[in-house]
Design a protein around this motif. Sequence first.
Motif, PDB file in Angstrom:
ATOM      1  N   ALA A   1     -37.665 -16.687 -10.957  1.00  0.00           N
ATOM      2  CA  ALA A   1     -37.534 -16.555 -12.740  1.00  0.00           C
ATOM      3  C   ALA A   1     -38.807 -16.107 -13.083  1.00  0.00           C
ATOM      4  O   ALA A   1     -39.376 -15.157 -12.680  1.00  0.00           O
ATOM      5  CB  ALA A   1     -37.167 -17.790 -13.076  1.00  0.00           C
ATOM      6  N   TYR A   2     -39.455 -17.225 -13.842  1.00  0.00           N
ATOM      7  CA  TYR A   2     -41.024 -16.960 -14.392  1.00  0.00           C
ATOM      8  C   TYR A   2     -41.744 -17.146 -13.024  1.00  0.00           C
ATOM      9  O   TYR A   2     -41.813 -18.160 -12.329  1.00  0.00           O
ATOM     10  CB  TYR A   2     -41.236 -18.101 -15.345  1.00  0.00           C
ATOM     11  N   ASP A   3     -42.579 -15.946 -12.753  1.00  0.00           N
ATOM     12  CA  ASP A   3     -43.746 -16.042 -11.973  1.00  0.00           C
ATOM     13  C   ASP A   3     -44.991 -15.327 -12.415  1.00  0.00           C
ATOM     14  O   ASP A   3     -45.161 -14.029 -12.432  1.00  0.00           O
ATOM     15  CB  ASP A   3     -42.884 -15.153 -10.702  1.00  0.00           C
ATOM     16  N   PRO A   4     -45.940 -16.286 -12.740  1.00  0.00           N
ATOM     17  CA  PRO A   4     -47.053 -15.864 -13.481  1.00  0.00           C
ATOM     18  C   PRO A   4     -47.936 -14.781 -12.611  1.00  0.00           C
ATOM     19  O   PRO A   4     -48.674 -13.984 -12.987  1.00  0.00           O
ATOM     20  CB  PRO A   4     -47.952 -17.149 -13.852  1.00  0.00           C
ATOM     21  N   ALA A   5     -47.597 -15.178 -11.244  1.00  0.00           N
ATOM     22  CA  ALA A   5     -48.457 -14.202 -10.445  1.00  0.00           C
ATOM     23  C   ALA A   5     -47.806 -12.956  -9.808  1.00  0.00           C
ATOM     24  O   ALA A   5     -48.350 -12.013  -9.166  1.00  0.00           O
ATOM     25  CB  ALA A   5     -48.592 -14.886  -9.099  1.00  0.00           C
ATOM     26  N   GLY A   6     -46.390 -12.678 -10.435  1.00  0.00           N
ATOM     27  CA  GLY A   6     -45.507 -11.838  -9.967  1.00  0.00           C
ATOM     28  C   GLY A   6     -45.903 -10.571 -11.038  1.00  0.00           C
ATOM     29  O   GLY A   6     -46.452 -10.648 -11.902  1.00  0.00           O
ATOM     30  N   SER A   7     -45.122  -9.563 -10.572  1.00  0.00           N
ATOM     31  CA  SER A   7     -45.396  -8.168 -11.296  1.00  0.00           C
ATOM     32  C   SER A   7     -44.274  -7.945 -12.188  1.00  0.00           C
ATOM     33  O   SER A   7     -43.159  -8.594 -12.020  1.00  0.00           O
ATOM     34  CB  SER A   7     -45.172  -7.099 -10.365  1.00  0.00           C
ATOM     35  N   GLY A   8     -43.994  -7.077 -13.141  1.00  0.00           N
ATOM     36  CA  GLY A   8     -42.984  -6.915 -13.825  1.00  0.00           C
ATOM     37  C   GLY A   8     -42.666  -7.827 -14.838  1.00  0.00           C
ATOM     38  O   GLY A   8     -43.636  -8.733 -15.220  1.00  0.00           O
TER      39      GLY A   8
END
Length: 1018
Positions: A568-575
Amino acid sequence: MSAALTLPSLEEMSGFLTAPYQRGAEWLGLQFGADVGNETAINPYDFSTYKVRYGANPVDPRYILFLRTDIENAALTVEIDCQLGAVTQTKTVLIPAGTMAGASFHIPLDTPVDVTLRLIRIRQKPGKLAGAGADNFVIVALLGNMSKLLWVIGTEKDLVRRQLRLIQRQRRRIEAKAASLDLLGSDLRVPRFPAREYSFAPNTIALYHCNETNPAVLVLNDETKRFGLVGHAGVNNGVEIGVEGKFAKGLRFPGPTGNGSITIGDDADFAIAAAGSFTAECFVNAATSPLPGVRIVASKGITNAAGDLTGAGWAIALGAFRGFNNNVRWALSDGVAAHAVEIFSDSDLVDGRFHHIAGIIDGTLGRAKLLIDGLERAHSDIPSLGALSNAEPVRIGRGTAGNQFSGIIDEIRFSSVVRTSFNPVLGEGDSAYRERLGIFERWLLPTTDVLLRTINDAAQISGDPQSFVLTETLRPLEAATNPVRFIPASVLVGTSIDSSGNTLSKEADVCGTAQDEKDFSAAVLVQLSAANVVYAAAQTMQLATRIRLARLVALIPALAGNLFVDRAYDPAGSGLHAVGRALTLRQATMTLDALGVLAHRAGFDFVRNTGSSLEVSVRTGEHLEIDIQPRPPADTPPAGIDIFTGKTMNLVVDPAPLPTAGQYRWSILTCGAGKARFAAHPADNPALKTAVFTRPHVQLVADAAGEIVVMLEYVLNRVVHSGTRSIHIDLQSLPDLTSITLAGELNKSETDALGSPGPLVNTIYLVINATPLVDFGANPDNKRMQIGLDKCFNALAAGVANGLRVVKTFDAGAVDRHGTGLAVLLEHTTLATDQLGAAAHHAGFDFVRRQGTQIYCAVAQGEKLQIIDSVTLAPITGEFTAGAKSTVQVRPSALPATGDFSWSLAPSDIARGQFGIPTQPQVEITPTATGVTALSVLYVEPGTGELPYRFEVRLNPLLEAANATIPKDKFDLVMNILNFFHPIGAEVITEGIRKHVVEVEQDPLKAAPAYTFPDFRI
């Protein structure tokens, strides 16, 4: 010098001469007198002025004839009578066809010209130009050597001037010719009509299209018989039929027997009296290897072995004449050898193409002419020729003594007049084309009155200036439209789909990127807690994401197992995971293909099947959700109502708590009669002094029924996060003698709320409502109502059917809404009347009024048709699966089958579908491409009048009653005008005029030839 010259150069150059040269530049203009027949007298003249001025008569004066008008099609001979003493002699000037005004010709007098010679008259042959001789000619006497020299020089200069003036005139339609006219037509996108078969024309003796194809029928049909004439059918004597002709079929000679011919019996119509006129014409494609000798194309009279006439008659033949192979000869004879006439085209006609041959006898002018492809090739005066009548048949392709023709003959016509134009067989002529372009060069609005006026100006039948009428009286019609969504059957691995159904879009184009969301804050993320949703890590997401996820959970069958949110929410993720607008999903038992379909239905803006998971995302939306805190059962209204008037409810925000550094601002937006206000939340400290609308939660007090919108704006770090919620306030009871509109307005009159009742309804649009447990009474009309009333009645009966009694619904004699099936009068045996009124308002009636123990309910006029599912008979859900067939139908189901049904889909960029038979009350629909569109059905009642977007063109009643005939060329012109000017998308009914066109009535394939319908302008 005297009289007006038409040779500007002579006047211009002579004006520059100095005095010593003026004598040599002298000229004298002769004056014309009265016209008698084709003769024009020349008034007496002399050279006395010249003699007085110079002391002597001019030496060797020369005379010049000037033309003041154009000579169009035929050459003109001008004879000039001259008198020298007692002797009168005649001189001749030949003016070729196509000569322009301003041309000048030297009159060939004996040289040197005696100064006493006088011109006394001119004579025009073979016919006289329109107007007086003085208007068409000028004669000038050149008295000196300088004037003669200037005329020679100036003639060429003036010719160039005339050509320049002619070129300049080609810019105007009224003066343009030939290719110039075609260029103007090209600019207007109105091409010239191509060559086509003759229609009937006055003074036609016989007309043969030569389109016969049945070898068992040995008759060549005369087309004039179809127009009411006796007709002169030909007999086929061994000619091959059905071969490729000039326009359709043709006749091949000599045919299988080697001596084929067509004979047409003798008749008085073919008789040619002395001074009579006649035209024989046809198309000929002579064989490249012709039979030797003279070959007869057409003849009436006895011919010998050499192909020559031996008595009275006429003949068109090909042969080696005057040094030309395949030369065309037009031979005439009245039986007197000295009167016989033969004229030749002096050209070789064999080149593998069709050529039009026309032999003409002009009895009025006393001249015979031979034309090839519309151009005069030869003529001869026939002053002594008598009658050409005989008892012989007309023969085509062979003479009486042989002289067999070899090749194809087509489109044969005989006329009792001189034909000067051969349109349309040689194509549309300049005159007709110029007139037609005059219609299209104007800018006209495609309105019915302008269209009708244009048609009547261009095509008049039997001289009637208002020949045509236009009718567009429509039959009554009704329609229903439902928004529909075509969803995919599956979202395959490696494919994606956006909310509009587009499978080719990209996520960044649909949902944007994380970098675009500058105001993102993790503080406003929310969660969804559900028993069958399993999160791998963070459970937070934006509100827009949670709303779609909740819908997806509701769509998944309960027994299907868990839905896994791997990301779901992933502050370190992309997009979009970095801003909480994307989820990575999979399901315990469902394939990703099927899960993708449910995600698309749940409203995710972008769905992609990667093969290992389902990636879904949403566009940006509101960040805050306004929730209603649970209330006691007594204060909790039924579904569809948020709060009753006079009640309160507590509003809180999700997510909560929000950072205390932020600021709240609650507000109410009114959009009708609904009214409410804020009060302190019960959980607030009574001693709190801050304004209620700036607190984290509030209490809402409902004051009046209607719709309102509650808005919350939360400002954190100078970024505004907002949320809104629509609140429906409703009555809990309706007082006596009180009315309420759907918008919540109290005591507004029915007319002000709904308008006038309108005309009485056609009972075919009333449906039968037979809801169980409802008491409709003994009157069957109490069950009859329009679709709009039926929907609201069903919504009301769903909660209070038991004990509900219908007092009155449809009343055919009423002038109020009962007469239109849009009102119902109700009672209830157990439910209090005030509560029944409130329930009716909640059910969606546009107008509700309590009158004692009865409730009057009415709806505004709406769609009289409804689209329902043919299996469930319930209103369609609005979703159809691509590739799957569904059957829908129209309600009421008893509409007369003699009416016209039409099913359609609204235009869409991507959504596509196919219908089974779209002209039936029930139709099968198969979506072929996903997307959003609208499904519509149109029903046109039976009776007189036209369907929508249609109008009819007919003859006026007087011409209709007289069964007037419309010539084919007029019909083509009308069709061309209709095509060019009628409103795009409208259909024109021309059945009424087609039946008056003989060629079209007997050959429907000619009703709409391509040349009358050029491509629409692009």
